[in-house]
Write an enzyme that holds these catalytic residues in place. Structure first.
Site, short mmCIF file in Angstrom:
data_model
loop_
_atom_site.label_atom_id
_atom_site.label_comp_id
_atom_site.label_asym_id
_atom_site.label_seq_id
_atom_site.Cartn_x
_atom_site.Cartn_y
_atom_site.Cartn_z
N ASN A 1 34.19 32.88 42.30
CA ASN A 1 33.54 33.00 41.22
C ASN A 1 31.97 32.32 41.11
O ASN A 1 31.59 31.89 42.23
CB ASN A 1 34.18 32.69 40.05
N ASP B 1 44.88 39.20 39.62
CA ASP B 1 44.31 37.94 39.49
C ASP B 1 42.71 38.18 38.82
O ASP B 1 42.47 37.45 37.87
CB ASP B 1 43.96 37.12 40.80
#
Length: 332
Positions: free
Chosen positions: A20, A209
Site C-alpha cells: 500500500n 483483502d
C-alpha cells in the site's frame, strides 16, 4: 511433522506493487503466496501414486494471524507441510517468514492452516481420493481428526446461513455501516485461473483483502493493515468468464480494531444465476506514520440486523481476545 511430500519453499522479494502507499505489503499478496505453497505440496502429495491426475483446490483457510508486517524490500519465504489427510481432503500448515536482506534479520510474519481437496483433471466435478500419510504418533492423528471434524461442521453451518447484501442508503451518515460498505467488481480472466479454468483461491483472497481494506479505510481514513482473518470458507468454484462482486461491510468495531465481513458473489455473463462463492471475517487495525496502533472511531449501528451482526462480532472479538491471553499465559 508427518511423513508426506517434500515441503516447498517459495521466496520472493517484495516490490512496491505488492504494498500500500505506506509500504506495508498487502495481506492479500501474502495470502496468494500461502495458497500457492499449500497447493504445490497438496497437489504433489496427491499425485505421488499411480492413478488419476488431480489438482488441489483450496476450500478453507483457518484463522490466520498477521504477526508482523512485511515491507517493500524484504524477502518473504513461505513453507508448507501436510499435517492431516482424510479420504478427500488435506490440511496444510503454512508459515511465512520475512527477511531483511540488508541486515539479515528474520521474523515470523504469519502462519495459517489451509484445507484443500483434490479435483480430478479428467472429470472436473469429481473429488479424488487422498493418499494417506504416516503420523509421528496416534495422538497427532487424533488431533488432526478433531480439527477435520470441527472445520467440516463449521463449513456446513456457514453455508446454511448465507445472507443477502443490502445496498447502502443514498447519503449514509459517516461511521455507519452503509458509509464504509464497499464492493469490488472483477471479471475473471485466464490469468486468474488454474489449469482447469477455475479461479485460484489466492486470487479470490487478494480481492477479499482489498475490499476489506477499502472498507476499513473509509471508516477511519488512516493507514490500515490486516491484523487477522477469522476463517475463509470457499462455498463454490468460480469459473473463467464469471463476474465476481466482492463486498466488505463493517460488523464490529472495538477501540483499536475493525471486523469486516467480506462476501464474494459470482455470476455468469451468459446465465442469470448468482451464487455465494466465498465468505470471511477480516480484522483490520489503524496505524499512524510510525506504524503504531491508533484508536478507531466507534461504529454507529442502525437497525436490528446491524445490531445482531455487531453482537455476533463482539462475541468473536472477546473469544479471540481470551484465546490470545490464554496462549500468552501458557508460553510464560
Amino acid at each position: 511433522m508427518c511423513e508426506a511430500a517434500s515441503s516447498p519453499q517459495l521466496c520472493r522479494l517484495m516490490r512496491p506493487d505488492d504494498a500500500n502507499i505506506a509500504g506495508n505489503v498487502h495481506g492479500g499478496n501474502i495470502f496468494k503466496m500461502i495458497e500457492e505453497a499449500g497447493c504445490i505440496v497438496a497437489t504433489r502429495h496427491c499425485n505421488n501414486q499411480n492413478g488419476e491426475r488431480c489438482l488441489a483446490a483450496l476450500v478453507r483457510v483457518e484463522k490466520t494471524d498477521f504477526l508482523a508486517p512485511v515491507f517493500v524490500g524484504e524477502v518473504a519465504s513461505v513453507t508448507a507441510d501436510i499435517s492431516y489427510t482424510s479420504k478427500h481432503s488435506i490440511e496444510v500448515q503454512v508459515k511465512v517468514m520475512a527477511e531483511n536482506i540488508l541486515t539479515g534479520a528474520k521474523k515470523l510474519a504469519s502462519k495459517a492452516a489451509v484445507w484443500f481437496v483434490p479435483m480430478s483433471l479428467q472429470d472436473v466435478g469429481k473429488i479424488a481420493e487422498v493418499p494417506p500419510i504416516k503420523y509421528a504418533s496416534a495422538e497427532q492423528e487424533e488431533e488432526g481428526r478433531k480439527r477435520y471434524d470441527a472445520q467440516k461442521m463449521e463449513r456446513l453451518e456457514t453455508k446454511a446461513k448465507i445472507e443477502e447484501i443490502v445496498p447502502p442508503p443514498a447519503n449514509p451518515e459517516q461511521h455507519t455501516v452503509g458509509f464504509s460498505q464497499h464492493s469490488l467488481i472483477h471479471l475473471v480472466g485466464p490469468s486468474d485461473c488454474t489449469l482447469k479454468d477455475y479461479v485460484n483461491g489466492g486470487v479470490t483472497m487478494k480481492l477479499m483483502d482489498e475490499a476489506a481494506g477499502l472498507t476499513a479505510f473509509r471508516h477511519c481514513r488512516t493507514n490500515v493493515v490486516t491484523a487477522s482473518v477469522d476463517v475463509i470458507n470457499f462455498h463454490r468454484k468460480i469459473k473463467k468468464g464469471c463476474v465476481v462482486t466482492v463486498t466488505g461491510r463493517l460488523t464490529f468495531v472495538s477501540n483499536k480494531s475493525m471486523e469486516i465481513e467480506v462476501l464474494v458473489d459470482a455470476s455468469s455473463l451468459m446465465e442469470a444465476e448468482k451464487y455465494r462463492a466465498a465468505s470471511a471475517f477480516f480484522t483490520f487495525i489503524s496505524l499512524d506514520k510510525d506504524n503504531k496502533p491508533l484508536p478507531v472511531p466507534p461504529l454507529k449501528v442502525e437497525g436490528e440486523e446491524e445490531q445482531r451482526r455487531f453482537e455476533e462480532g463482539k462475541a468473536r472479538y472477546l473469544q479471540n481476545k481470551a484465546k490470545r491471553l490464554a496462549d500468552k499465559e501458557r508460553k510464560q
